[in-house]
Design an enzyme around this catalytic site. Structure first.
Site, PDB file in Angstrom:
ATOM      1  N   LEU A  83       0.819  -1.227   0.000  1.00  0.00           N
ATOM      2  CA  LEU A  83       0.000   0.000   0.000  1.00  0.00           C
ATOM      3  C   LEU A  83       0.843   1.262   0.000  1.00  0.00           C
ATOM      4  CD1 LEU A  83      -2.690  -1.073   2.631  1.00  0.00           C
ATOM      5  CD2 LEU A  83      -2.858  -1.146   0.136  1.00  0.00           C
ATOM      6  N   GLY A  84       1.998   1.202   0.514  1.00  0.00           N
ATOM      7  CA  GLY A  84       2.842   2.393   0.594  1.00  0.00           C
ATOM      8  C   GLY A  84       4.028   2.129   1.487  1.00  0.00           C
ATOM      9  N   GLU A  85       4.653   3.194   1.938  1.00  0.00           N
ATOM     10  CA  GLU A  85       5.818   3.055   2.800  1.00  0.00           C
ATOM     11  C   GLU A  85       5.720   4.091   3.910  1.00  0.00           C
ATOM     12  OE1 GLU A  85      10.715   2.906   2.641  1.00  0.00           O
ATOM     13  OE2 GLU A  85       9.522   2.999   0.809  1.00  0.00           O
ATOM     14  N   GLY A  86       5.950   3.642   5.143  1.00  0.00           N
ATOM     15  CA  GLY A  86       5.856   4.534   6.295  1.00  0.00           C
ATOM     16  C   GLY A  86       7.207   4.790   6.918  1.00  0.00           C
ATOM     17  N   ALA A  87       7.157   5.383   8.131  1.00  0.00           N
ATOM     18  CA  ALA A  87       8.403   5.732   8.814  1.00  0.00           C
ATOM     19  C   ALA A  87       9.185   4.508   9.227  1.00  0.00           C
ATOM     20  CB  ALA A  87       8.074   6.580  10.053  1.00  0.00           C
ATOM     21  N   PHE A  88       8.475   3.391   9.483  1.00  0.00           N
ATOM     22  CA  PHE A  88       9.159   2.182   9.933  1.00  0.00           C
ATOM     23  C   PHE A  88       9.514   1.247   8.786  1.00  0.00           C
ATOM     24  CE2 PHE A  88       6.255   3.258  13.542  1.00  0.00           C
ATOM     25  CZ  PHE A  88       7.244   3.780  14.364  1.00  0.00           C
ATOM     26  N   GLY A  89       8.912   1.433   7.651  1.00  0.00           N
ATOM     27  CA  GLY A  89       9.143   0.542   6.515  1.00  0.00           C
ATOM     28  C   GLY A  89       7.891   0.456   5.664  1.00  0.00           C
ATOM     29  N   LYS A  90       7.776  -0.617   4.920  1.00  0.00           N
ATOM     30  CA  LYS A  90       6.653  -0.761   3.992  1.00  0.00           C
ATOM     31  C   LYS A  90       5.374  -1.137   4.732  1.00  0.00           C
ATOM     32  CE  LYS A  90       9.499  -2.012   0.013  1.00  0.00           C
ATOM     33  NZ  LYS A  90       9.281  -0.711  -0.635  1.00  0.00           N
ATOM     34  N   ASP A 126      -1.909  15.448  15.344  1.00  0.00           N
ATOM     35  CA  ASP A 126      -1.917  15.496  13.880  1.00  0.00           C
ATOM     36  C   ASP A 126      -3.284  15.088  13.348  1.00  0.00           C
ATOM     37  OD1 ASP A 126      -1.025  15.905  11.323  1.00  0.00           O
ATOM     38  OD2 ASP A 126       0.068  14.018  11.182  1.00  0.00           O
TER      39      ASP A 126
END
Length: 733
Positions: A463-470, A586
């Site tokens: 789905l995407g990539e975040g701060a920790f990884g995919k 946020d």
């Protein structure tokens, strides 16, 4: 001749130069002539004969000095006496022309001797006796040189009117011609005309100073006299009896020019006697009987204005705290609390107490309140400490990981199409768990969450990539239950120690969140890398994309009931977070997820998508911040509270009714900061009810304490939702 000019120039006639050193006998006569000429120009006795001036100026001694002691002193002279040395030493004072400074010094010494030996003078008055005498007798000159110059000029004018118009001289024709030429222009005018001419040239000033006249007096000269307010306090209140005696005394009032207070000018630049009105504006209560009260209350308990103490109290000199005021007092402790005179000052004395609280009563109230407050705080702290004692760190914010980090979101368009299979690994729970990751973790918090192995998880698509990884969409195949879609946050294999700690803290934090309007964690995979967090999957993605895809631009629309349903669900989720002392920091449409049947849940635990990077701004080289959703106290001071979340919720409402338009679109992030600081709020969206926009304005109140709570917001939105639902049902089909 040049030598003579330099010598004469060095001699300051108006500053009482006493001697001129003549170093060369040949120049004695020329020096005498020049001094006489300068003496005449200064306006001194132009009616005297030249021979009289010459005899006075040419008296020399054996050492070759010219005697100029006959030059009269000015009316501004430097005080070098002893009686008033503490107040006037080496300062220029006014001396009337009919008196000398030595005469006044002798009179002051005699007057002060009488005062010092007097046994009838009040001690509160005695301290002001000497400065009052000194400043009255010898007022300070503001501009001594100019005052002396004007005095000499006016003296010459005065004598010119009395002297003959012909000037006789026994000197040779050359000298007589010089003097005649000097005085010729004066003989063509009358004395009055001459006075007007010189007055225009020398007396008129641009700064409004008092002009000088002849004979000079205190009123005509530019003098610094006693402050009128202090003089009136001495004469009418503090030293009333002593002042009356002094004015009639043969050694004091009959010999010294004491000031008449009523004739003193009201000027801020005056000589102060040091009288201070005893007032303390901070005192709002009194101790004991109130005799030490110095507050500023001047109204009796019945609401009447207090009269000035000096009007009705003759013995005021015994109580200096009463002078110059009408505030409530208790002089001498004659009453049990502060009081004052009321009514008309010409009638009998009417005494009324003042409504001032006693400090001891307030003290017990303050002590009781303080003890109760401390006890409540200790109780609250104890409860919070017990409830969170198993955590590694006390966390009060969902965004404490890297708040907020403008990276990528867990929901978005797929970057990899098709199914992504990861080999199943046969392993039991907690077998082979990395000690580096788990050694510092709070096992109590982690054990509350279901644990799965990679064998139980099937990765479907990225789905995407975040701060920790995919971040992946996956299928959870737990034993004894049906398969269900989940969102998988995977920690990248080469993650730094800090990233691993952040990943661990997020697990600990989210493990306590259990609410149907919050995206909750379903389990974790910690037996083997990649470590994962499993969340419930929301099929319609984030709220921002959902609003855009259902906007009029896409030939779709949402009704008022849909808007209110979305808003109520977000408000309920935030009410839950605020009640458990969590701060989101946020809150935005991009961080809310939409499922089936318009179900909305709050998400985002430190992540956002590439396409939302423009929503964040790095302020002063700190973390990226969503300034378009933040109040000024968060932007300027980094202060995040439940009240700042309320501000963000108001912006989310604006997003909902604007179909996902970016707040302050068309403005840069720096411009947005300036707009927020200058209170330029977002305009009302089209088709937004006025009641909803009014709620937005309340959420954006400049004072955070004036913003509504999430409980209040939820109640109002639910009321509107039920009302709108009833209206929809009543509409004809």
């Amino acid at each position: 001749m040049l030598k003579v000019l330099r010598i004469a120039e060095g001699c300051k006639v108006f500053n009482h130069c006493k001697q001129i050193r003549v170093q060369y006998p040949v120049l004695k006569m020329l020096t005498t002539i020049f001094v006489v000429y300068a003496y005449t120009l200064s306006g001194i006795s132009s009616g005297e004969t030249y021979l009289e001036q010459k005899r006075s100026l040419t008296e020399t001694n054996n050492k070759g000095y010219v005697n100029t002691d006959e030059i009269p002193a000015g009316i501004c002279q430097y005080y070098n006496g002893t009686t008033c040395g503490n107040y006037l030493s080496n300062r220029s004072v006014f001396v009337p022309p009919n008196l000398s400074l030595d005469d006044l010094e002798e009179r002051l010494k005699a007057a002060y001797g009488v005062i010092r030996e007097s046994k009838d003078m009040n001690q509160n008055c005695r301290i002001y006796a000497l400065p009052s005498l000194c400043y009255s007798t010898l007022p300070l000159c503001r501009t001594p040189e100019r005052t002396n110059m004007l005095y000499f000029s006016n003296r010459a004018i005065h004598k010119e009117g009395k002297s003959s118009k012909n000037v006789s001289s026994d000197v040779d024709g050359r000298k007589n011609h010089i003097l005649y030429k000097r005085h010729k222009r004066f003989m063509d005018k009358t004395a009055l005309e001459l006075k007007l001419v010189l007055k225009r040239k020398t007396l008129m000033t641009d700064n409004g100073e008092v002009p000088s006249y002849y004979p000079p007096t205190k009123e005509t000269e530019n003098l610094k006299r006693i402050c009128r307010e202090e003089c009136e306090i001495l004469e009418n209140e503090l030293c009333q009896r002593e002042y009356a005696i002094a004015k009639r005394h043969p050694v004091i009032g009959q010999k010294l020019p004491l000031e008449e207070c009523s004739r003193l000018p009201r000027h801020t630049d005056c000589s102060s006697l040091g009288i201070v009105i005893d007032v303390d504006k901070t005192q709002t209560c009194y101790w004991d009987d109130g005799s030490s009260y110095r507050g500023t209350l001047a109204i009796s308990a019945s609401g009447k204005s207090c009269l000035r103490w000096s009007w009705l109290m003759k013995e005021i000199s015994d109580f200096p705290e009463l002078v110059g005021q009408n505030y409530c007092r208790n002089p001498g402790g004659v009453e049990k609390e502060p009081w004052c005179f009321v009514g008309e000052k010409s009638f009998e004395k009417n005494v009324e107490l003042c409504d001032i609280p006693k400090c001891s009563d307030n003290l017990w109230m303050y002590i009781s309140t303080t003890i109760a407050t401390i006890a409540c705080l200790l109780l609250i702290y104890t409860i919070l400490f017990i409830s969170r004692r198993r955590r590694c760190n006390e966390m009060t914010s969902i965004q404490n990981i890297n708040t907020p980090n403008a990276d990528k979101n867990i929901y978005g368009s797929s970057q990899i199409s098709g199914s992504l299979e990861i080999p199943r690994v046969s392993t039991n729970h907690f077998v082979g768990v990395s000690s580096t990751f788990i050694q510092n973790c709070d096992r109590g918090s982690i054990l509350k969450i279901p644990h799965y192995s990679l064998q139980d998880v099937e990765f479907v698509e990225e789905l995407g990539e975040g701060a920790f990884g995919k971040v992946y969409k996956g299928l959870l195949n737990a034993s004894g239950s049906d398969k269900k879609y989940v969102a998988i946050k995977a920690l990248k294999e080469d993650a730094s120690l800090k990233t691993q700690q952040d990943f661990k803290r997020e697990i600990e934090l989210i493990s306590d969140l259990k609410h149907d309007k919050i995206v909750c964690i379903l389990g974790v995979v910690l037996n083997k890398e990649p470590f994962c967090m499993l969340f419930e999957y929301m099929s319609n993605g984030d709220l921002h994309e959902f609003l855009i895809s259902n906007s009029p631009n896409e030939n779709k629309t949402l009704n008022q009931l849909d808007f209110l349903k979305i808003s109520v669900q977000i408000s309920e989720g935030m009410e839950y977070l605020s009640a458990h002392h969590y701060v989101h920091r946020d809150l935005a449409a991009r961080n809310c997820l939409v499922g089936e049947n318009l179900m909305v849940k709050i998400s985002d635990f430190g992540l956002s998508r590439d396409i939302y990077s423009s929503d964040y701004y790095r302020v002063q080289s700190k973390s990226l911040l969503p300034v378009r959703w933040m109040p000024s106290e968060s932007i300027l001071y980094g202060k995040f509270t439940t009240e700042s979340d309320v501000w963000s919720f108001g912006v989310v409402l604006w997003e909902i009714y604007s179909y996902g338009v970016q707040p302050y679109y068309g403005h840069s992030n720096q411009e947005v900061i300036n707009l927020v600081r200058s209170r330029q709020l977002l305009h009302c969206p089209e088709d937004c009810p006025s009641a909803v926009y009014s709620l937005m304005i309340e959420c954006w109140h400049e004072q955070s304490v004036r913003r509504p709570s999430f409980t209040e917001i939820t109640q109002r939105l639910k009321t509107w939702y039920l009302g709108q639902q009833q209206m929809t049902r009543n509409l004809p089909s």
